[in-house]
Design an enzyme around this catalytic site. Sequence first.
Site, mmCIF file in Angstrom:
data_model
loop_
_atom_site.group_PDB
_atom_site.id
_atom_site.type_symbol
_atom_site.label_atom_id
_atom_site.label_comp_id
_atom_site.label_asym_id
_atom_site.label_seq_id
_atom_site.Cartn_x
_atom_site.Cartn_y
_atom_site.Cartn_z
ATOM 1 N N GLU A 32 -29.978 4.570 -3.581
ATOM 2 C CA GLU A 32 -29.034 5.157 -4.525
ATOM 3 C C GLU A 32 -29.553 4.990 -5.948
ATOM 4 O OE1 GLU A 32 -24.901 4.143 -3.492
ATOM 5 O OE2 GLU A 32 -24.688 3.696 -5.611
ATOM 6 N N ILE B 133 -28.195 12.118 4.102
ATOM 7 C CA ILE B 133 -28.106 10.722 4.543
ATOM 8 C C ILE B 133 -27.410 10.562 5.892
ATOM 9 C CG2 ILE B 133 -27.376 8.397 3.817
ATOM 10 C CD1 ILE B 133 -29.662 9.643 2.169
ATOM 11 N N GLY B 134 -26.731 11.597 6.360
ATOM 12 C CA GLY B 134 -26.184 11.490 7.710
ATOM 13 C C GLY B 134 -24.857 12.191 7.908
ATOM 14 N N CYS C 275 -26.070 9.191 -0.921
ATOM 15 C CA CYS C 275 -25.426 8.508 0.209
ATOM 16 C C CYS C 275 -24.847 9.587 1.125
ATOM 17 C CB CYS C 275 -24.323 7.570 -0.318
ATOM 18 S SG CYS C 275 -23.667 6.439 0.943
ATOM 19 N N LYS D 283 0.841 -1.207 0.000
ATOM 20 C CA LYS D 283 0.000 0.000 0.000
ATOM 21 C C LYS D 283 0.874 1.255 0.000
ATOM 22 C CE LYS D 283 -2.958 2.567 3.198
ATOM 23 N NZ LYS D 283 -4.209 2.684 2.430
ATOM 24 N N TRP E 249 -20.032 -6.300 8.430
ATOM 25 C CA TRP E 249 -18.750 -5.613 8.366
ATOM 26 C C TRP E 249 -17.872 -5.873 9.596
ATOM 27 C CZ3 TRP E 249 -20.740 -0.411 5.785
ATOM 28 C CH2 TRP E 249 -20.925 -0.659 4.418
ATOM 29 N N HIS F 174 -20.612 10.221 -5.242
ATOM 30 C CA HIS F 174 -19.297 9.600 -5.445
ATOM 31 C C HIS F 174 -18.394 10.440 -6.336
ATOM 32 C CE1 HIS F 174 -22.185 6.470 -4.356
ATOM 33 N NE2 HIS F 174 -21.201 6.036 -3.605
ATOM 34 N N GLU G 9 -25.155 -7.159 0.644
ATOM 35 C CA GLU G 9 -23.938 -7.945 0.426
ATOM 36 C C GLU G 9 -23.872 -9.188 1.300
ATOM 37 O OE1 GLU G 9 -21.137 -4.786 1.387
ATOM 38 O OE2 GLU G 9 -20.139 -6.212 2.693
ATOM 39 N N ARG H 143 -6.306 -0.164 -0.865
ATOM 40 C CA ARG H 143 -7.207 0.104 0.246
ATOM 41 C C ARG H 143 -7.406 -1.121 1.127
ATOM 42 N NH1 ARG H 143 -10.745 4.720 0.187
ATOM 43 N NH2 ARG H 143 -12.259 3.669 1.492
#
Length: 758
Positions: free
Chosen positions: A668, A434-435, A729, A19, A564, A697, A608, A518
């Site tokens: 979305e 969205i927050g 989002c 990375k 997650w 995005h 997911e 990432r």
Amino acid sequence: MSKNYVIGFPRIGEQRELKRVLEKYWAKEVAFSEVECVALELKERHWEYQSDAGIDCISCNDFSLYDNMLDTSVMLGAIPARFKGLKNEELYFGMARGDSERVAMEMTKWFNTNYHYIVPELSLEDSYLLDASKIVKEYKEAKAFGIKPKINIIGPLTYLGLSKRVDGGDSYALYGKIMPLYVELLETISRLDETLLVQIDEPIFVKDLDTKLLSLIKPTYDTLANVAQNIEIVVSSYFEHAKEATAILVHTPIFAIGLDFLYGEENLDSLEILAQSGKTVVAGVVDGRNIWKNNFDTTLALLEKIALKIPVERLYVSSSCSLLHTPFSLKYEEKMDAQLKNWLSYAVEKLDEISLISQLFFEGEKSLNSFELELLHANRDANISRKTAARIHNKSVQARVSALDTFERKGSFDARIKIQRELLAYEDLATTSIGSFPQTAQIRKARADYKTGAMTKEAYEQEMRNYIDACVAFQEECGLEVLVHGEPERNDMVEYFGEQLSGYGFSQNGWVQSYGSRCVKPPFIYGDISRPKSMTVEWISYAQSKTEKIMKGMLTGPVTILNWSFVRDDMPRSEVSKQIAVALSDEVDDLQNAGIKMIQVDEAAFKEGYPLRKTKIARYENWAVRDFKISVSSAKKETQIHTHMCYSEFNDIIKTIEAMGADVISIETARSGNELLKIFKKVGYKQEVGPGVYDIHSPRVPSVQEMVHQIELLLEVLPKEQLWINPDCGLKTRKWEEVKPSLKNMVEAVKIVREKLK
Ligand code: GLN
Ligand code: ZN
């Protein structure tokens, strides 16, 4: 005799060296030769780890500078037209990341993992050409280093199955163009050594296969296995069972089949035909997707079961999948509580497990030397400690969770929404977000300093309050109707809650590659989940005290928290999720008692978590919906429950989404006009919907006109009474300079549309 096998190894490096060097190279701070130098060092170190541990079948070509699917595209000459003219590393990273003139290739999740691959773009018009140089180079590097590796390649059927056709149509139509290159590849490989082992990964075999794909398996592997006498082929799959493909592969001249016996227990049903076929079985029995120490007794029992059918000379003990999906090594976990650390095993530690289990299984306990015996005993002790530790069990949580049988909110949706609309008095096409708001360098630093102790609690809290003040002031000034506090106190939407729930552990260096350079560092659930005190009430109440408008409370939902995190393996996932849901329902109750009238429970990762096999979907949906409902079951009729999901494709799951019963859902859709919204109309979806009207995005600021148009498109599908207007989002990855004009334009657009509707 070879006995053990590792499907693949992580490549990012134990200190994320890959990375670091990639990011320096992209920032033009170092030359590409530096990247190559680090890459070779890592490959050699990873081979060394594996050979030191006593692994017999070690891979080459499991390394990648970005992604193995991308490597395969380059190998096949599958270069999208816009990148033609670029060469070598410019081409490779151009495809992965795009540049000022070219958009990057699409990236998507690798099966049900959190790893993302670069989606190949194919077209019938294009011609393809083999470039096997990466594989040849890695093989030679491994030999020079002193090991004889197997060669990993992604199989043609998986490659095609995961590709998209830019000219429309089915990717398997390119079979005739791609297959000859695989033949040529094996010919090239066959010249590398006297004998070779080639692992061809076909994880697509664990999905429900259509007849087209099924019909291609036999010709593909008849052909590939006959290319060269000196190559033995292992076809491997993972993450689920591959029964249908196995039944065909046994009739091809391949050498071995690699199967995941942990996530695809049904593979046990294939043992009979595998036995008859004389194939060797690479038995995936050590979990490559979790962080728990292996339980040797359980694993040995599983191997014994397999050995009832398959003679031991034809068995390899293997990881269930590539170890890419686990963190690297426990050696850097310096701060972790010793007891927890003793229960864990990352990739490097899993190598020892695989090696020891294979020795135990093939040669028995008597063959162990004193060091190995010590390892064995330590493993047994750790497993006992994990089973019996007091911190794992919380009797009152268990009692409460198992007694829970009703989880319906009071009142039907029709009854609730009537009360809510009266009480909350928001207009049609109500505007909200969205927050999260931009995570500035300043708030990131404040959080970090607070964590290390460099900033006092008082100073930190003041910093957060200042940020919330600014968010509230901006939202009022721009005329948004339902406000949010901006989430400055949250590093991550799961970790933030994990840190406040009992039963959660955190790592210092538990990085797992997500895509390219990432990595993510998922927290882990080791024990029963409980909520010692409220987690969000203070911040949300503070934000509410700063405005007369409605402040929407913000929580992460149970299924997303589960998906997650690394999850304990001594209890079904559905039970763990239920415990989280119960804790969240208390939080919802605390929020409404503190005067919060709308609460959003985000389920960004709901989709997911879907199983790879259709037959397993109903079960998942069942408990996932149950647990979302449990988490909001404490909400009074008057409290409006929102949810948010980060995707747009709801066609297959719309009934499930409806069953969750959120009063409002934001989704979305900005990139697809109103196409994807149509399903809501088609099924007569009743609850309110906030389809994102602009794409967060991208840094681009959408114009008023553009959003007026977008809202009008939405109104073609759903009536204004049912619609909310919001971005796609959360805004945390954007800059204020982008967010401010975008939201102002959004509010302006709503004004224009409302005026037109009058
Ligand atoms: N409330 C979260 C935010 O705005 C939702 C993030 C997400 O959906 N990924 O950041
Ligand atoms: Zn989202």
